[in-house]
Scaffold this motif. Structure first.
Motif, PDB file in Angstrom:
ATOM      1  N   ALA A   1     -17.134  -6.888  11.759  1.00  0.00           N
ATOM      2  CA  ALA A   1     -15.982  -7.018  12.658  1.00  0.00           C
ATOM      3  C   ALA A   1     -15.626  -8.470  12.886  1.00  0.00           C
ATOM      4  N   ASN A   2     -16.630  -9.317  13.042  1.00  0.00           N
ATOM      5  CA  ASN A   2     -16.371 -10.743  13.256  1.00  0.00           C
ATOM      6  C   ASN A   2     -15.703 -11.378  12.042  1.00  0.00           C
ATOM      7  N   ARG A   3     -16.151 -10.982  10.844  1.00  0.00           N
ATOM      8  CA  ARG A   3     -15.521 -11.506   9.632  1.00  0.00           C
ATOM      9  C   ARG A   3     -14.075 -11.029   9.522  1.00  0.00           C
ATOM     10  N   ALA A   4     -13.865  -9.763   9.849  1.00  0.00           N
ATOM     11  CA  ALA A   4     -12.507  -9.215   9.791  1.00  0.00           C
ATOM     12  C   ALA A   4     -11.594  -9.906  10.793  1.00  0.00           C
ATOM     13  N   ALA A   5     -12.139 -10.201  11.975  1.00  0.00           N
ATOM     14  CA  ALA A   5     -11.347 -10.881  13.008  1.00  0.00           C
ATOM     15  C   ALA A   5     -10.944 -12.270  12.539  1.00  0.00           C
ATOM     16  N   ALA A   6     -11.859 -12.965  11.878  1.00  0.00           N
ATOM     17  CA  ALA A   6     -11.571 -14.310  11.385  1.00  0.00           C
ATOM     18  C   ALA A   6     -10.459 -14.278  10.340  1.00  0.00           C
ATOM     19  N   ILE A   7     -10.533 -13.315   9.442  1.00  0.00           N
ATOM     20  CA  ILE A   7      -9.522 -13.202   8.385  1.00  0.00           C
ATOM     21  C   ILE A   7      -8.160 -12.854   8.972  1.00  0.00           C
ATOM     22  N   ARG A   8      -8.149 -11.947   9.946  1.00  0.00           N
ATOM     23  CA  ARG A   8      -6.885 -11.550  10.546  1.00  0.00           C
ATOM     24  C   ARG A   8      -6.279 -12.676  11.366  1.00  0.00           C
ATOM     25  N   PHE A   9      -7.138 -13.517  11.958  1.00  0.00           N
ATOM     26  CA  PHE A   9      -6.602 -14.648  12.705  1.00  0.00           C
ATOM     27  C   PHE A   9      -5.882 -15.619  11.774  1.00  0.00           C
ATOM     28  N   ILE A  10      -6.454 -15.829  10.582  1.00  0.00           N
ATOM     29  CA  ILE A  10      -5.797 -16.702   9.604  1.00  0.00           C
ATOM     30  C   ILE A  10      -4.413 -16.151   9.269  1.00  0.00           C
ATOM     31  N   ALA A  11      -4.315 -14.833   9.133  1.00  0.00           N
ATOM     32  CA  ALA A  11      -3.021 -14.207   8.853  1.00  0.00           C
ATOM     33  C   ALA A  11      -2.055 -14.419  10.010  1.00  0.00           C
TER      34      ALA A  11
ATOM     35  N   LEU B   1      -2.153 -16.944  12.135  1.00  0.00           N
ATOM     36  CA  LEU B   1      -1.795 -18.358  12.121  1.00  0.00           C
ATOM     37  C   LEU B   1      -0.716 -18.632  11.082  1.00  0.00           C
ATOM     38  N   GLU B   2      -0.866 -18.028   9.920  1.00  0.00           N
ATOM     39  CA  GLU B   2       0.145 -18.198   8.883  1.00  0.00           C
ATOM     40  C   GLU B   2       1.495 -17.669   9.359  1.00  0.00           C
ATOM     41  N   ALA B   3       1.476 -16.545  10.074  1.00  0.00           N
ATOM     42  CA  ALA B   3       2.721 -15.968  10.590  1.00  0.00           C
ATOM     43  C   ALA B   3       3.386 -16.909  11.594  1.00  0.00           C
TER      44      ALA B   3
ATOM     45  N   HIS C   1      -3.558 -27.382   7.646  1.00  0.00           N
ATOM     46  CA  HIS C   1      -2.591 -28.167   6.888  1.00  0.00           C
ATOM     47  C   HIS C   1      -2.301 -27.548   5.519  1.00  0.00           C
ATOM     48  N   LEU C   2      -3.298 -26.878   4.942  1.00  0.00           N
ATOM     49  CA  LEU C   2      -3.066 -26.189   3.671  1.00  0.00           C
ATOM     50  C   LEU C   2      -2.072 -25.047   3.858  1.00  0.00           C
ATOM     51  N   LEU C   3      -2.195 -24.314   4.961  1.00  0.00           N
ATOM     52  CA  LEU C   3      -1.247 -23.228   5.245  1.00  0.00           C
ATOM     53  C   LEU C   3       0.165 -23.778   5.418  1.00  0.00           C
ATOM     54  N   VAL C   4       0.278 -24.931   6.080  1.00  0.00           N
ATOM     55  CA  VAL C   4       1.585 -25.553   6.247  1.00  0.00           C
ATOM     56  C   VAL C   4       2.149 -25.975   4.882  1.00  0.00           C
TER      57      VAL C   4
END
Length: 202
Positions: A104-114, A116-118, A177-180
């Protein structure tokens, strides 16, 4: 929302899922009154079979479940409720009644990146005064690329020196900065992930 409450004697099962992580948190049961109360107040309320009454999750512990969405299944006899949990869901103190904390913690981290990208994409479309992201977009590709290079070097320096605490911050700056840079270049994270997925197949 028409549900078949009669099939199971006036109750329907409600699967509770964390909207952010996708983790299944618990299973409860609702009658029509519990569903109505849940929809009205925005907090998950069950019908407690042991207490024989309505029971709002967290009414004593404070660990409530804030409703994000309610969806019925194809047979109209079960519910999927996505929530934002306020604290651990299980009475044992764990996030979920079904365990799987690490996943769950790994999934939360990945979804947060998504997420942030949004937010970054939204800033590009609808600029906000004083936004650092918009400052970067205004400066253009060269400035953004320069920042990615700087953060990459700083991350590497901390990694080599074994400075893990500060390395986390530098890596966070690098990722942001990579996402930007991706957004400014007309790319999305999914485009990069697709390359990784293709390589993984090989």
């Amino acid at each position: 929302m028409k549900l078949d409450f009669e099939k199971e004697g006036g109750l329907v099962p409600a699967v509770i899922q964390d909207d952010l992580t996708g983790q299944v948190l618990m299973l409860g049961y609702m009658n029509q009154e519990a569903l109505d109360k849940t929809r009205l107040e925005g907090l998950v309320t069950f019908f407690s079979r042991s207490k024989n009454r309505l029971w709002t999750k967290g009414e004593t512990s404070g660990n409530t479940l804030q409703v994000v969405s309610i969806t019925r299944d194809c047979d109209n006899d079960a519910l999927l409720i996505k929530v934002n949990p306020n604290g651990p869901t299980c009475h044992t103190g764990t996030t979920s009644c079904f365990g799987e904390e690490e996943a769950a913690n790994r999934a939360a981290a990945i979804r947060f990146i998504a997420q942030l990208e949004a937010v970054i994409q939204e800033r590009r479309t609808n600029p906000v005064e004083g936004s650092y992201t918009n400052f970067l977009f205004d400066k253009g590709i060269n400035k953004i690329a320069q920042k990615v290079g700087e953060e990459a070097v700083e991350t590497v320096i901390d990694a080599v020196a074994g400075k893990l605490d500060t390395m986390k911050g530098e890596a966070a700056d690098l990722l942001y900065h990579l996402l930007v840079l991706l957004s400014a270049s007309g790319l999305e994270l999914k485009d990069v992930v697709a390359v990784l997925q293709e390589r993984h197949k090989k």
